[in-house]
Design a protein around this motif. Sequence first.
Motif, PDB file in Angstrom:
ATOM      1  N   ASN A  45      10.543  43.749  67.404  1.00 50.98           N
ATOM      2  CA  ASN A  45       9.554  42.969  68.135  1.00 50.98           C
ATOM      3  C   ASN A  45       8.507  42.452  67.159  1.00 50.98           C
ATOM      4  OD1 ASN A  45      10.921  44.677  70.046  1.00 50.98           O
ATOM      5  ND2 ASN A  45       9.341  44.140  71.508  1.00 50.98           N
ATOM      6  N   LEU A  46       8.066  41.204  67.373  1.00 55.57           N
ATOM      7  CA  LEU A  46       7.008  40.663  66.532  1.00 55.57           C
ATOM      8  C   LEU A  46       5.756  41.507  66.711  1.00 55.57           C
ATOM      9  CD1 LEU A  46       8.932  38.158  66.385  1.00 55.57           C
ATOM     10  CD2 LEU A  46       6.852  36.788  66.300  1.00 55.57           C
ATOM     11  N   GLY A  47       5.136  41.850  65.598  1.00 56.48           N
ATOM     12  CA  GLY A  47       3.933  42.675  65.623  1.00 56.48           C
ATOM     13  C   GLY A  47       2.653  41.876  65.767  1.00 56.48           C
ATOM     14  N   ARG A  48       2.751  40.579  65.543  1.00 59.59           N
ATOM     15  CA  ARG A  48       1.596  39.690  65.692  1.00 59.59           C
ATOM     16  C   ARG A  48       2.120  38.279  65.900  1.00 59.59           C
ATOM     17  NH1 ARG A  48       1.488  40.399  59.711  1.00 59.59           N
ATOM     18  NH2 ARG A  48       1.898  38.349  58.863  1.00 59.59           N
ATOM     19  N   ASP A  49       1.257  37.391  66.358  1.00 63.04           N
ATOM     20  CA  ASP A  49       1.655  35.990  66.509  1.00 63.04           C
ATOM     21  C   ASP A  49       2.003  35.419  65.132  1.00 63.04           C
ATOM     22  OD1 ASP A  49       1.184  36.034  69.228  1.00 63.04           O
ATOM     23  OD2 ASP A  49      -0.795  35.090  69.084  1.00 63.04           O
ATOM     24  N   PRO A  50       3.013  34.553  65.065  1.00 65.89           N
ATOM     25  CA  PRO A  50       3.356  33.934  63.787  1.00 65.89           C
ATOM     26  C   PRO A  50       2.193  33.085  63.261  1.00 65.89           C
ATOM     27  CG  PRO A  50       5.043  33.491  65.447  1.00 65.89           C
ATOM     28  CD  PRO A  50       3.893  34.117  66.147  1.00 65.89           C
ATOM     29  N   GLU A  51       2.050  33.056  61.945  1.00 66.19           N
ATOM     30  CA  GLU A  51       1.022  32.243  61.293  1.00 66.19           C
ATOM     31  C   GLU A  51       1.736  31.179  60.471  1.00 66.19           C
ATOM     32  OE1 GLU A  51      -1.207  34.934  58.872  1.00 66.19           O
ATOM     33  OE2 GLU A  51      -1.774  36.181  60.571  1.00 66.19           O
ATOM     34  N   CYS A  52       1.175  29.964  60.451  1.00 62.08           N
ATOM     35  CA  CYS A  52       1.832  28.915  59.671  1.00 62.08           C
ATOM     36  C   CYS A  52       0.856  28.280  58.694  1.00 62.08           C
ATOM     37  CB  CYS A  52       2.435  27.860  60.581  1.00 62.08           C
ATOM     38  SG  CYS A  52       1.246  26.779  61.379  1.00 62.08           S
ATOM     39  N   ARG A  53       1.455  27.719  57.652  1.00 67.47           N
ATOM     40  CA  ARG A  53       0.708  26.914  56.687  1.00 67.47           C
ATOM     41  C   ARG A  53       1.687  25.926  56.068  1.00 67.47           C
ATOM     42  NH1 ARG A  53       1.045  27.928  51.204  1.00 67.47           N
ATOM     43  NH2 ARG A  53       2.195  29.766  50.594  1.00 67.47           N
ATOM     44  N   TYR A  54       1.148  24.937  55.412  1.00 68.34           N
ATOM     45  CA  TYR A  54       1.973  23.942  54.739  1.00 68.34           C
ATOM     46  C   TYR A  54       1.734  24.033  53.243  1.00 68.34           C
ATOM     47  CZ  TYR A  54       3.015  21.971  59.263  1.00 68.34           C
ATOM     48  OH  TYR A  54       3.466  21.819  60.545  1.00 68.34           O
ATOM     49  N   THR A  55       2.816  23.917  52.478  1.00 68.39           N
ATOM     50  CA  THR A  55       2.695  23.935  51.023  1.00 68.39           C
ATOM     51  C   THR A  55       2.108  22.608  50.565  1.00 68.39           C
ATOM     52  OG1 THR A  55       4.896  23.005  50.653  1.00 68.39           O
ATOM     53  CG2 THR A  55       4.734  25.419  50.847  1.00 68.39           C
ATOM     54  N   GLY A  56       1.785  22.520  49.289  1.00 68.58           N
ATOM     55  CA  GLY A  56       1.254  21.274  48.728  1.00 68.58           C
ATOM     56  C   GLY A  56       2.214  20.109  48.892  1.00 68.58           C
ATOM     57  N   SER A  57       3.514  20.394  48.948  1.00 71.03           N
ATOM     58  CA  SER A  57       4.503  19.328  49.113  1.00 71.03           C
ATOM     59  C   SER A  57       4.807  19.055  50.589  1.00 71.03           C
ATOM     60  CB  SER A  57       5.798  19.684  48.375  1.00 71.03           C
ATOM     61  OG  SER A  57       6.365  20.864  48.909  1.00 71.03           O
ATOM     62  N   GLY A  58       4.081  19.739  51.499  1.00 66.97           N
ATOM     63  CA  GLY A  58       4.238  19.463  52.925  1.00 66.97           C
ATOM     64  C   GLY A  58       5.276  20.298  53.650  1.00 66.97           C
ATOM     65  N   LYS A  59       5.847  21.313  52.988  1.00 66.52           N
ATOM     66  CA  LYS A  59       6.852  22.155  53.648  1.00 66.52           C
ATOM     67  C   LYS A  59       6.158  23.211  54.516  1.00 66.52           C
ATOM     68  CE  LYS A  59      10.758  21.863  50.569  1.00 66.52           C
ATOM     69  NZ  LYS A  59      11.792  22.635  49.896  1.00 66.52           N
ATOM     70  N   LEU A  60       6.723  23.417  55.716  1.00 62.78           N
ATOM     71  CA  LEU A  60       6.196  24.412  56.644  1.00 62.78           C
ATOM     72  C   LEU A  60       6.641  25.813  56.228  1.00 62.78           C
ATOM     73  CD1 LEU A  60       4.858  25.231  59.370  1.00 62.78           C
ATOM     74  CD2 LEU A  60       7.105  24.880  60.415  1.00 62.78           C
ATOM     75  N   LEU A  61       5.694  26.743  56.195  1.00 59.94           N
ATOM     76  CA  LEU A  61       5.974  28.154  55.933  1.00 59.94           C
ATOM     77  C   LEU A  61       5.367  28.970  57.065  1.00 59.94           C
ATOM     78  CD1 LEU A  61       6.888  30.561  54.166  1.00 59.94           C
ATOM     79  CD2 LEU A  61       4.666  30.425  53.030  1.00 59.94           C
ATOM     80  N   VAL A  62       6.190  29.794  57.708  1.00 55.99           N
ATOM     81  CA  VAL A  62       5.736  30.642  58.810  1.00 55.99           C
ATOM     82  C   VAL A  62       5.867  32.100  58.385  1.00 55.99           C
ATOM     83  CG1 VAL A  62       6.172  31.332  61.206  1.00 55.99           C
ATOM     84  CG2 VAL A  62       6.378  28.927  60.535  1.00 55.99           C
ATOM     85  N   LYS A  63       4.806  32.877  58.625  1.00 58.77           N
ATOM     86  CA  LYS A  63       4.803  34.302  58.295  1.00 58.77           C
ATOM     87  C   LYS A  63       4.593  35.108  59.565  1.00 58.77           C
ATOM     88  CE  LYS A  63       2.861  33.835  53.659  1.00 58.77           C
ATOM     89  NZ  LYS A  63       1.874  34.380  52.727  1.00 58.77           N
ATOM     90  N   PHE A  64       5.302  36.236  59.660  1.00 62.04           N
ATOM     91  CA  PHE A  64       5.148  37.133  60.805  1.00 62.04           C
ATOM     92  C   PHE A  64       5.701  38.494  60.414  1.00 62.04           C
ATOM     93  CE2 PHE A  64       9.141  34.958  61.091  1.00 62.04           C
ATOM     94  CZ  PHE A  64      10.065  35.879  61.567  1.00 62.04           C
ATOM     95  N   SER A  65       5.431  39.495  61.231  1.00 67.53           N
ATOM     96  CA  SER A  65       5.960  40.835  60.973  1.00 67.53           C
ATOM     97  C   SER A  65       6.792  41.274  62.172  1.00 67.53           C
ATOM     98  CB  SER A  65       4.829  41.834  60.722  1.00 67.53           C
ATOM     99  OG  SER A  65       3.992  41.915  61.850  1.00 67.53           O
TER     100      SER A  65
END
Length: 135
Positions: free
Chosen positions: A16-36
Amino acid sequence: MADKKPAGKPVKFYGNLGRDPECRYTGSGKLLVKFSVADKVKVEGSDEKKTVWHNCIAWEGTGDRILLNAVKGTRVRIGGAETSREYEKECEKKVWVEVKVEDITFLDREGKPIAREDEVTSPAEEDAVLDGEPE
């Protein structure tokens, strides 16, 4: 063309996800999502279970699916590659382990896959699959 294999140790787990996913974009515009994700594993030589936390990252399309469909508590099945890196903090060596998510399935309370809006096929696509035609 050969399939690209993710770098790192292949892993699969449920949790089960332990927290809501967090997102950010790299300098080149790629989406990165982090979650536990919290996974219950059996303690060797015992009937007890312990919680193991997995730090997960997902890029681009996989990350989009997670942002659209997952919140804290969402049950998932994860497939990907586990990688680790060492760093030093306060003169002590530490190891950061994370899973690069290559495949995610959203599950109901019983652990069965559930269709999400972005995964639902059209009736024509379903008929083609039933008739044995390529997707």
